[in-house]
Design a protein around this motif. Structure first.
Motif, PDB file in Angstrom:
ATOM      1  N   LEU A 152       0.795  -1.146   0.120  1.00  0.00           N
ATOM      2  CA  LEU A 152      -0.111   0.017   0.130  1.00  0.00           C
ATOM      3  C   LEU A 152       0.811   1.119   0.205  1.00  0.00           C
ATOM      4  CD1 LEU A 152      -2.753  -1.224   2.463  1.00  0.00           C
ATOM      5  CD2 LEU A 152      -2.948  -0.708   0.043  1.00  0.00           C
ATOM      6  N   ILE A 153       1.987   1.220   0.774  1.00  0.00           N
ATOM      7  CA  ILE A 153       2.785   2.199   0.781  1.00  0.00           C
ATOM      8  C   ILE A 153       3.661   2.603  -0.389  1.00  0.00           C
ATOM      9  CG2 ILE A 153       4.953   3.488   1.995  1.00  0.00           C
ATOM     10  CD1 ILE A 153       3.893   2.121   4.771  1.00  0.00           C
ATOM     11  N   LYS A 154       4.256   1.648  -0.792  1.00  0.00           N
ATOM     12  CA  LYS A 154       5.119   1.634  -1.990  1.00  0.00           C
ATOM     13  C   LYS A 154       4.264   1.725  -3.470  1.00  0.00           C
ATOM     14  CE  LYS A 154       8.969   0.609   0.301  1.00  0.00           C
ATOM     15  NZ  LYS A 154      10.103   1.563   0.483  1.00  0.00           N
ATOM     16  N   ASN A 155       3.214   1.176  -3.685  1.00  0.00           N
ATOM     17  CA  ASN A 155       2.335   1.354  -4.739  1.00  0.00           C
ATOM     18  C   ASN A 155       3.088   1.153  -6.063  1.00  0.00           C
ATOM     19  OD1 ASN A 155      -0.173   2.004  -5.738  1.00  0.00           O
ATOM     20  ND2 ASN A 155       0.419   4.060  -6.235  1.00  0.00           N
ATOM     21  N   TYR A 156       3.893   0.096  -6.085  1.00  0.00           N
ATOM     22  CA  TYR A 156       4.554  -0.598  -7.076  1.00  0.00           C
ATOM     23  C   TYR A 156       4.712  -2.135  -6.714  1.00  0.00           C
ATOM     24  CZ  TYR A 156       8.847   0.873  -4.643  1.00  0.00           C
ATOM     25  OH  TYR A 156       9.940   0.973  -3.902  1.00  0.00           O
ATOM     26  N   ALA A 157       5.109  -2.723  -7.810  1.00  0.00           N
ATOM     27  CA  ALA A 157       5.588  -4.092  -7.712  1.00  0.00           C
ATOM     28  C   ALA A 157       6.975  -4.413  -6.795  1.00  0.00           C
ATOM     29  CB  ALA A 157       5.548  -4.932  -9.188  1.00  0.00           C
ATOM     30  N   LEU A 158       6.855  -5.430  -5.804  1.00  0.00           N
ATOM     31  CA  LEU A 158       7.819  -5.753  -5.056  1.00  0.00           C
ATOM     32  C   LEU A 158       8.475  -7.168  -5.262  1.00  0.00           C
ATOM     33  CD1 LEU A 158       6.190  -4.279  -1.764  1.00  0.00           C
ATOM     34  CD2 LEU A 158       8.317  -3.211  -3.183  1.00  0.00           C
ATOM     35  N   SER A 159       9.719  -7.345  -5.188  1.00  0.00           N
ATOM     36  CA  SER A 159      10.146  -8.923  -5.284  1.00  0.00           C
ATOM     37  C   SER A 159      10.116  -9.284  -3.784  1.00  0.00           C
ATOM     38  CB  SER A 159      11.318  -8.890  -5.706  1.00  0.00           C
ATOM     39  OG  SER A 159      12.396  -8.157  -4.955  1.00  0.00           O
ATOM     40  N   LEU A 189      10.638 -12.191 -10.582  1.00  0.00           N
ATOM     41  CA  LEU A 189       9.436 -12.207 -10.311  1.00  0.00           C
ATOM     42  C   LEU A 189       9.057 -11.378  -9.343  1.00  0.00           C
ATOM     43  CD1 LEU A 189       6.666 -13.655 -10.409  1.00  0.00           C
ATOM     44  CD2 LEU A 189       7.489 -15.347  -8.628  1.00  0.00           C
ATOM     45  N   LYS A 190       8.058 -10.507  -9.171  1.00  0.00           N
ATOM     46  CA  LYS A 190       7.707  -9.486  -8.614  1.00  0.00           C
ATOM     47  C   LYS A 190       6.068  -9.603  -8.446  1.00  0.00           C
ATOM     48  CE  LYS A 190      11.108  -5.956  -9.719  1.00  0.00           C
ATOM     49  NZ  LYS A 190      11.649  -4.807 -10.120  1.00  0.00           N
ATOM     50  N   TYR A 191       5.456  -8.838  -7.424  1.00  0.00           N
ATOM     51  CA  TYR A 191       4.220  -9.061  -6.901  1.00  0.00           C
ATOM     52  C   TYR A 191       3.679  -7.516  -6.945  1.00  0.00           C
ATOM     53  CZ  TYR A 191       5.892 -13.445  -5.366  1.00  0.00           C
ATOM     54  OH  TYR A 191       6.466 -14.780  -5.402  1.00  0.00           O
ATOM     55  N   ALA A 192       2.229  -7.539  -7.394  1.00  0.00           N
ATOM     56  CA  ALA A 192       1.787  -6.312  -7.373  1.00  0.00           C
ATOM     57  C   ALA A 192       0.461  -6.355  -6.488  1.00  0.00           C
ATOM     58  CB  ALA A 192       1.645  -5.594  -8.613  1.00  0.00           C
ATOM     59  N   LEU A 193      -0.030  -5.536  -5.877  1.00  0.00           N
ATOM     60  CA  LEU A 193      -1.439  -5.326  -5.231  1.00  0.00           C
ATOM     61  C   LEU A 193      -2.285  -5.513  -6.528  1.00  0.00           C
ATOM     62  CD1 LEU A 193      -2.634  -5.496  -2.279  1.00  0.00           C
ATOM     63  CD2 LEU A 193      -2.616  -2.977  -2.707  1.00  0.00           C
TER      64      LEU A 193
END
Length: 140
Positions: A30-37, A77-81
């Motif tokens: 929610l804070i970053k608002n971009y895809a995270l590994s 591989l990354k993950y996005a909300l």
């Protein structure tokens, strides 16, 4: 003090029990608002969550449709909300992802992937479209 209202609501909407670990990881998205590994997440929570806990939490979020996988140009591989478009009755992620060449962030864009007619005998399971360029933050 962090307000956990939004993360608690999302967890409840996806029928997940709200735990401090799940809240911490969800709030990063929610804070970053971009895809995270997984590595990105581990760096942020390394003081209080181990690698296995992060992995299990991501798998749970993925299985419930709270997040989706994003492949980048390096094969990482990354993950996005997931957003409202992902939460349709039939869960899908046929939208465009954009990776900034300056900051390296990957974002979901609300642009549908064009329909691609495959040859007979081929059946698409998943479509990934990655556009690379300069994001609005880096273009200023």
């Amino acid at each position: 003090m962090i307000d956990h209202t939004r993360s608690e609501t999302l967890l409840r909407n996806f029928k997940l029990r709200s735990t401090p670990n799940r809240q911490d990881i969800l709030e990063l998205f929610l804070i970053k608002n971009y895809a995270l590994s997984q590595g990105d997440i581990e760096k942020e929570v390394h003081n209080h969550l181990d690698r296995v806990t992060v992995y299990r939490t991501l798998k749970t979020f993925l299985d419930r449709g709270l997040i989706h996988k994003v492949l980048d140009d390096e094969g990482s591989l990354k993950y996005a909300l997931c957003n409202e478009a992902c939460q349709a009755p039939v869960h899908h992620h046929d939208h465009v992802h954009f990776k900034c060449l300056r900051c390296g962030q990957t974002n979901c864009l609300e642009i549908n992937v064009p329909v691609i007619k495959l040859p007979d005998g081929y059946h698409a399971q998943e479509v990934n479209v990655l556009i690379q360029g300069i994001c609005t933050r880096c273009d200023e």
